[in-house]
Design an enzyme around this catalytic site. Structure first.
Site, PDB file in Angstrom:
ATOM      1  N   ASN A   1      12.730 -32.664  36.858  1.00 12.69           N
ATOM      2  CA  ASN A   1      12.015 -33.024  35.627  1.00 12.69           C
ATOM      3  C   ASN A   1      12.990 -33.132  34.469  1.00 12.69           C
ATOM      4  OD1 ASN A   1      12.195 -30.352  34.238  1.00 12.69           O
ATOM      5  ND2 ASN A   1      10.977 -29.693  36.001  1.00 12.69           N
ATOM      6  N   ARG A   2      12.475 -33.473  33.308  1.00 14.78           N
ATOM      7  CA  ARG A   2      13.350 -33.820  32.173  1.00 14.78           C
ATOM      8  C   ARG A   2      13.879 -32.624  31.386  1.00 14.78           C
ATOM      9  NH1 ARG A   2      12.916 -39.297  31.446  1.00 14.78           N
ATOM     10  NH2 ARG A   2      10.987 -40.220  32.220  1.00 14.78           N
TER      11      ARG A   2
END
Ligand code: CTP
Length: 347
Positions: free
Chosen positions: A154-155
């Site tokens: 994820n970011r």
């Protein structure tokens, strides 16, 4: 800048005697770089110049960064002087090994400024609000393997978690940082590197066994591939039109911590984070209760100046008692506020 032992009080020192004035008003005395000669003068208690005499008069903590060429650092005389200063309570920043100005190699190089500043922050924090407290912080997004090359991630950049670790160190805490990203480790933090949710869960439960506080800033994956392929998945006839990946739920770390905490009473305080893209407050309040946390830090991940990757954040702090919406600020400032709340919760 002071160079004269008998400098006047023109710049507002507590006394007209420079060394006494400087020593009386200091929170910390930093000597960087400290030459072999300076170490000898400090160890011997000489009062031969402004630096040595200020060190004699000072009652604040002292941080010393020895730096010298050739074999001087390893010399028994220098080592004995360092030993004496350490026994008197000074913090010594060990010099690095490498090539000297003379062309020789060995130990004696002054560390990078970031290391010096980290050691200074650590020394200043010793009397902070969290002195003597053990704080566990998670940072970054977990990675769930698809095969040896690919993962679901994820970011999350880990920036907020690392800022929290630095803020906890600044406040005097002993910090375990459980991280899935590679950012410079804040000086003094004990780093545990993990990748998957499972690894993070194990590391958190181990570190929390006697911790005062857990701050779950990590963006933990909620789903992972049911099985990770042992070898790299190759393009074949069979997957010419693509293929499906079956996902399963990962462990919820905060829920596991909640169960452990009911048994052991540790960690004494738990802080959760909520990354929301809609209905921020309603979702965050539900999470506060579901996850059994004492404080929930909620942020709207759709804002471009807050949340993932950027250096700023705009968070709302939720407790049973109510919400506090903070303005846009640096992640470092947000971290300081959160750690202040943790200190209050710990009493
Ligand atoms: N968290 C956790 N274990 C997970 C997922 C999240 O411990 N498997 C923690 C996060 O570190 C964070 C808090 O739970 O402190 C909330 O994470 P978030 O991703 O916002 O919520 P989710 O648990 O994924 O819930 P939802 O699916 O409703 O967003």
């Amino acid at each position: 800048m002071y160079t004269d032992l008998w400098a006047s009080n023109a710049s507002g020192l507590a006394t007209h005697i420079a060394h006494v004035g400087l020593a009386e008003t200091a929170d910390l005395l930093v000597i960087a770089p400290a030459t072999a000669d300076t170490l000898a003068r400090l160890a011997g208690g000489f009062a031969s110049d402004l630096l040595a005499i200020t060190a004699l008069a000072a009652r604040c903590p002292m941080v010393i960064a020895p730096a010298m060429d050739g074999g001087m650092y390893e010399h028994a005389a220098t080592q004995e002087n360092i030993e004496k200063l350490t026994q008197r309570g000074a913090t010594i920043i060990e010099p690095e090994a490498g090539r000297f100005a003379s062309g020789l190699t060995g130990r004696g190089r002054l560390p990078e400024t970031t290391t010096l500043i980290g050691a200074i922050r650590l020394a200043l924090g010793k009397r902070g609000k969290l002195a003597g407290k053990r704080v566990v912080i998670t940072a970054g997004g977990t990675r769930e393997a698809i095969d040896p090359v690919r993962y679901i991630g994820n970011r999350s950049s880990g920036k907020q978690g690392y800022a929290l670790a630095q803020a906890a160190l600044d406040a005097g805490a002993e910090v375990t940082l459980i991280s899935s990203v590679q950012l410079p480790t804040p000086h003094g933090a004990d780093l545990v590197s993990v990748e998957s949710t499972r690894e993070m869960l194990d590391a958190v439960l181990t570190a929390c066994a006697d911790a005062d506080a857990l701050i779950m800033a990590a963006a933990v994956a909620d789903f992972r591939p049911q099985t990770a392929a042992a070898q790299k998945i190759k393009k074949t006839e069979a997957n010419a039109d693509g293929f499906s990946l079956s996902l399963e739920r990962t462990e919820d770390i905060l829920e596991a911590v909640k169960a452990a905490r009911q048994q052991t009473g540790f960690p004494r305080i738990v802080v959760g984070f909520a990354a929301e893209s809609e209905n921020l407050l309603a979702n965050a309040r539900a999470k506060l209760e579901r996850k059994g946390v004492d404080l929930l830090v909620a942020n709207d991940i759709t804002a471009s100046d807050a949340g993932f990757s950027v250096d700023t954040n705009r968070v709302t702090l939720l407790t049973k008692e109510g919400d506090e919406r903070l303005d846009l600020m640096s992640k470092a400032q947000a971290a300081e506020i959160v750690m202040g709340r943790v200190a209050t919760l710990l009493g």
